[in-house]
Scaffold this active site. Structure first.
Site, PDB file in Angstrom:
ATOM      1  N   CYS A 180       5.123   0.535  15.182  1.00 23.62           N
ATOM      2  CA  CYS A 180       4.870   1.487  14.091  1.00 23.62           C
ATOM      3  C   CYS A 180       4.194   2.734  14.648  1.00 23.62           C
ATOM      4  O   CYS A 180       3.123   2.663  15.242  1.00 23.62           O
ATOM      5  CB  CYS A 180       3.987   0.847  13.026  1.00 23.62           C
ATOM      6  SG  CYS A 180       3.612   1.958  11.651  1.00 23.62           S
ATOM      7  N   HIS A 206       0.247   5.783   0.994  1.00 27.83           N
ATOM      8  CA  HIS A 206      -0.655   6.801   1.536  1.00 27.83           C
ATOM      9  C   HIS A 206       0.155   8.056   1.819  1.00 27.83           C
ATOM     10  O   HIS A 206       1.401   8.020   1.806  1.00 27.83           O
ATOM     11  CB  HIS A 206      -1.350   6.303   2.807  1.00 27.83           C
ATOM     12  CG  HIS A 206      -0.491   5.416   3.655  1.00 27.83           C
ATOM     13  ND1 HIS A 206       0.636   5.878   4.285  1.00 27.83           N
ATOM     14  CD2 HIS A 206      -0.554   4.082   3.936  1.00 27.83           C
ATOM     15  CE1 HIS A 206       1.210   4.882   4.934  1.00 27.83           C
ATOM     16  NE2 HIS A 206       0.521   3.768   4.733  1.00 27.83           N
ATOM     17  N   GLU A 266       0.834  -1.206   0.000  1.00 28.01           N
ATOM     18  CA  GLU A 266       0.000   0.000   0.000  1.00 28.01           C
ATOM     19  C   GLU A 266       0.866   1.253   0.000  1.00 28.01           C
ATOM     20  O   GLU A 266       2.090   1.182   0.182  1.00 28.01           O
ATOM     21  CB  GLU A 266      -0.891   0.013   1.260  1.00 28.01           C
ATOM     22  CG  GLU A 266      -0.061   0.086   2.553  1.00 28.01           C
ATOM     23  CD  GLU A 266      -0.898   0.117   3.830  1.00 28.01           C
ATOM     24  OE1 GLU A 266      -2.003  -0.443   3.856  1.00 28.01           O
ATOM     25  OE2 GLU A 266      -0.413   0.726   4.811  1.00 28.01           O
TER      26      GLU A 266
HETATM   27 MN    MN Z   1       1.031   1.761   5.623  1.00 33.57          MN
END
Ligand code: MN
Length: 157
Positions: free
Chosen positions: A122, A70, A68
Protein backbone atom coordinates in the site's frame (compact mmCIF):
# COMPACT_ATOMS: atom_id res chain seq x y z
CA UNK A 1 18.12 18.14 -4.35
CA UNK A 2 19.35 17.33 -0.92
CA UNK A 3 22.28 15.47 0.56
CA UNK A 4 20.30 14.50 3.65
CA UNK A 5 21.06 10.92 4.62
CA UNK A 6 18.38 8.35 3.95
CA UNK A 7 17.14 6.16 6.76
CA UNK A 8 17.41 2.78 5.06
CA UNK A 9 20.54 0.97 3.79
CA UNK A 10 20.80 0.29 0.04
CA UNK A 11 19.61 -3.29 0.46
CA UNK A 12 17.36 -4.91 3.02
CA UNK A 13 17.19 -8.51 1.85
CA UNK A 14 14.00 -10.54 1.80
CA UNK A 15 13.92 -13.21 4.50
CA UNK A 16 11.06 -15.13 2.89
CA UNK A 17 7.32 -15.17 3.55
CA UNK A 18 7.04 -11.38 3.25
CA UNK A 19 9.52 -10.46 5.96
CA UNK A 20 12.60 -8.31 5.37
CA UNK A 21 15.89 -7.58 7.15
CA UNK A 22 15.62 -4.47 9.29
CA UNK A 23 11.83 -4.20 8.90
CA UNK A 24 9.83 -4.44 12.10
CA UNK A 25 6.60 -6.45 12.17
CA UNK A 26 4.07 -4.20 13.87
CA UNK A 27 0.44 -4.17 14.87
CA UNK A 28 -1.78 -2.71 12.15
CA UNK A 29 -2.89 0.08 14.49
CA UNK A 30 -3.62 0.63 18.15
CA UNK A 31 -6.45 -1.82 18.94
CA UNK A 32 -8.25 0.77 21.05
CA UNK A 33 -8.55 3.25 18.18
CA UNK A 34 -10.46 1.22 15.58
CA UNK A 35 -12.01 -2.20 14.97
CA UNK A 36 -10.02 -4.72 12.92
CA UNK A 37 -9.05 -8.38 13.12
CA UNK A 38 -5.75 -10.15 12.46
CA UNK A 39 -3.80 -7.51 10.55
CA UNK A 40 -0.05 -6.83 10.68
CA UNK A 41 1.86 -3.89 9.21
CA UNK A 42 5.44 -3.50 7.96
CA UNK A 43 6.72 -0.13 6.77
CA UNK A 44 8.97 -0.88 3.80
CA UNK A 45 9.82 2.69 2.80
CA UNK A 46 9.53 5.87 4.86
CA UNK A 47 12.09 8.58 4.42
CA UNK A 48 12.33 12.36 4.92
CA UNK A 49 13.33 12.63 1.25
CA UNK A 50 10.27 10.73 0.04
CA UNK A 51 6.76 12.20 0.01
CA UNK A 52 5.23 8.72 0.13
CA UNK A 53 5.33 5.61 2.32
CA UNK A 54 5.23 2.02 1.14
CA UNK A 55 3.73 -0.45 3.58
CA UNK A 56 3.02 -4.19 3.51
CA UNK A 57 -0.13 -5.32 5.27
CA UNK A 58 -1.10 -8.89 5.92
CA UNK A 59 -4.59 -9.97 6.94
CA UNK A 60 -4.98 -13.43 8.52
CA UNK A 61 -7.58 -15.84 7.12
CA UNK A 62 -10.98 -14.53 8.26
CA UNK A 63 -9.48 -11.19 9.31
CA UNK A 64 -10.21 -7.68 8.10
CA UNK A 65 -8.84 -4.15 8.13
CA UNK A 66 -10.76 -1.22 9.58
CA UNK A 67 -13.72 0.13 7.63
CA UNK A 68 -12.61 3.75 7.16
CA UNK A 69 -12.30 6.74 4.88
CA UNK A 70 -9.98 9.74 4.68
CA UNK A 71 -8.88 12.53 2.38
CA UNK A 72 -5.69 10.78 1.22
CA UNK A 73 -5.78 8.00 -1.37
CA UNK A 74 -4.29 4.51 -1.43
CA UNK A 75 -2.57 2.77 -4.32
CA UNK A 76 -2.47 -0.97 -3.59
CA UNK A 77 -1.04 -4.11 -5.19
CA UNK A 78 -2.29 -7.45 -3.91
CA UNK A 79 0.75 -9.73 -3.57
CA UNK A 80 -0.40 -12.91 -1.83
CA UNK A 81 -3.54 -14.83 -0.96
CA UNK A 82 -7.14 -14.13 -1.69
CA UNK A 83 -9.88 -11.91 -0.37
CA UNK A 84 -12.33 -9.15 -1.07
CA UNK A 85 -12.20 -5.39 -0.91
CA UNK A 86 -15.05 -2.99 -0.27
CA UNK A 87 -14.54 0.30 -2.12
CA UNK A 88 -17.33 2.85 -1.94
CA UNK A 89 -20.52 0.91 -2.64
CA UNK A 90 -18.90 -2.04 -4.46
CA UNK A 91 -17.17 -5.26 -3.38
CA UNK A 92 -14.36 -6.73 -5.48
CA UNK A 93 -12.68 -10.16 -5.29
CA UNK A 94 -8.92 -9.75 -5.41
CA UNK A 95 -5.94 -11.97 -6.25
CA UNK A 96 -2.16 -11.49 -6.42
CA UNK A 97 -0.95 -8.78 -8.82
CA UNK A 98 -4.34 -7.03 -8.89
CA UNK A 99 -4.05 -3.24 -8.59
CA UNK A 100 -6.53 -1.46 -6.31
CA UNK A 101 -7.05 2.31 -6.26
CA UNK A 102 -8.92 3.89 -3.38
CA UNK A 103 -9.79 7.53 -4.04
CA UNK A 104 -10.02 10.12 -1.28
CA UNK A 105 -13.08 10.06 1.01
CA UNK A 106 -14.10 6.57 -0.18
CA UNK A 107 -15.13 3.93 2.37
CA UNK A 108 -12.81 0.91 2.17
CA UNK A 109 -12.10 -2.34 3.93
CA UNK A 110 -9.95 -5.39 3.07
CA UNK A 111 -11.07 -8.87 4.07
CA UNK A 112 -9.05 -12.08 3.72
CA UNK A 113 -10.96 -15.18 2.65
CA UNK A 114 -11.89 -17.65 5.39
CA UNK A 115 -9.05 -20.04 4.58
CA UNK A 116 -6.36 -17.86 2.95
CA UNK A 117 -4.47 -14.81 4.13
CA UNK A 118 -4.42 -11.59 2.10
CA UNK A 119 -1.17 -9.62 1.73
CA UNK A 120 -0.84 -6.31 -0.10
CA UNK A 121 1.52 -3.42 -0.71
CA UNK A 122 0.00 0.00 0.00
CA UNK A 123 1.43 3.31 -1.19
CA UNK A 124 0.29 6.44 0.66
CA UNK A 125 1.24 10.08 1.14
CA UNK A 126 3.79 10.53 3.91
CA UNK A 127 1.76 13.47 5.25
CA UNK A 128 -1.85 12.39 5.52
CA UNK A 129 -5.05 12.99 7.45
CA UNK A 130 -6.36 10.62 10.12
CA UNK A 131 -8.92 7.99 9.04
CA UNK A 132 -12.59 8.51 9.92
CA UNK A 133 -14.76 5.62 11.09
CA UNK A 134 -18.43 5.39 10.06
CA UNK A 135 -20.95 6.90 12.43
CA UNK A 136 -23.85 4.68 13.54
CA UNK A 137 -26.00 6.22 10.79
CA UNK A 138 -23.31 5.80 8.13
CA UNK A 139 -22.74 2.16 9.14
CA UNK A 140 -26.51 1.51 8.91
CA UNK A 141 -26.56 3.12 5.46
CA UNK A 142 -23.70 0.88 4.27
CA UNK A 143 -25.42 -2.24 5.66
CA UNK A 144 -28.68 -1.27 3.94
CA UNK A 145 -26.95 -1.88 0.60
CA UNK A 146 -27.51 -5.65 -0.06
CA UNK A 147 -24.15 -6.03 -1.82
CA UNK A 148 -22.33 -4.57 1.16
CA UNK A 149 -24.41 -6.33 3.84
CA UNK A 150 -23.27 -9.65 2.39
CA UNK A 151 -19.66 -8.47 2.55
CA UNK A 152 -19.95 -7.44 6.20
CA UNK A 153 -21.57 -10.79 7.09
CA UNK A 154 -18.83 -12.66 5.18
CA UNK A 155 -16.37 -12.82 8.08
CA UNK A 156 -18.82 -12.73 10.96
CA UNK A 157 -18.30 -15.67 13.36
MN1 MN B 1 -7.19 3.65 4.64
Amino acid sequence: MTDEKTSAPPLRAAKGDFRWEGVELRAYKDESTAPFKGVSRQTLASDPNLDAELRYFEVEPGGHSTLERHEHMHSVMIVVGQGRVLIGSEVYSVKPQDLVTIAGWTWHQFRASADEKLGFLCLVNAKRDRPQLPTVDEAAELRANPRLAEFFDFARP
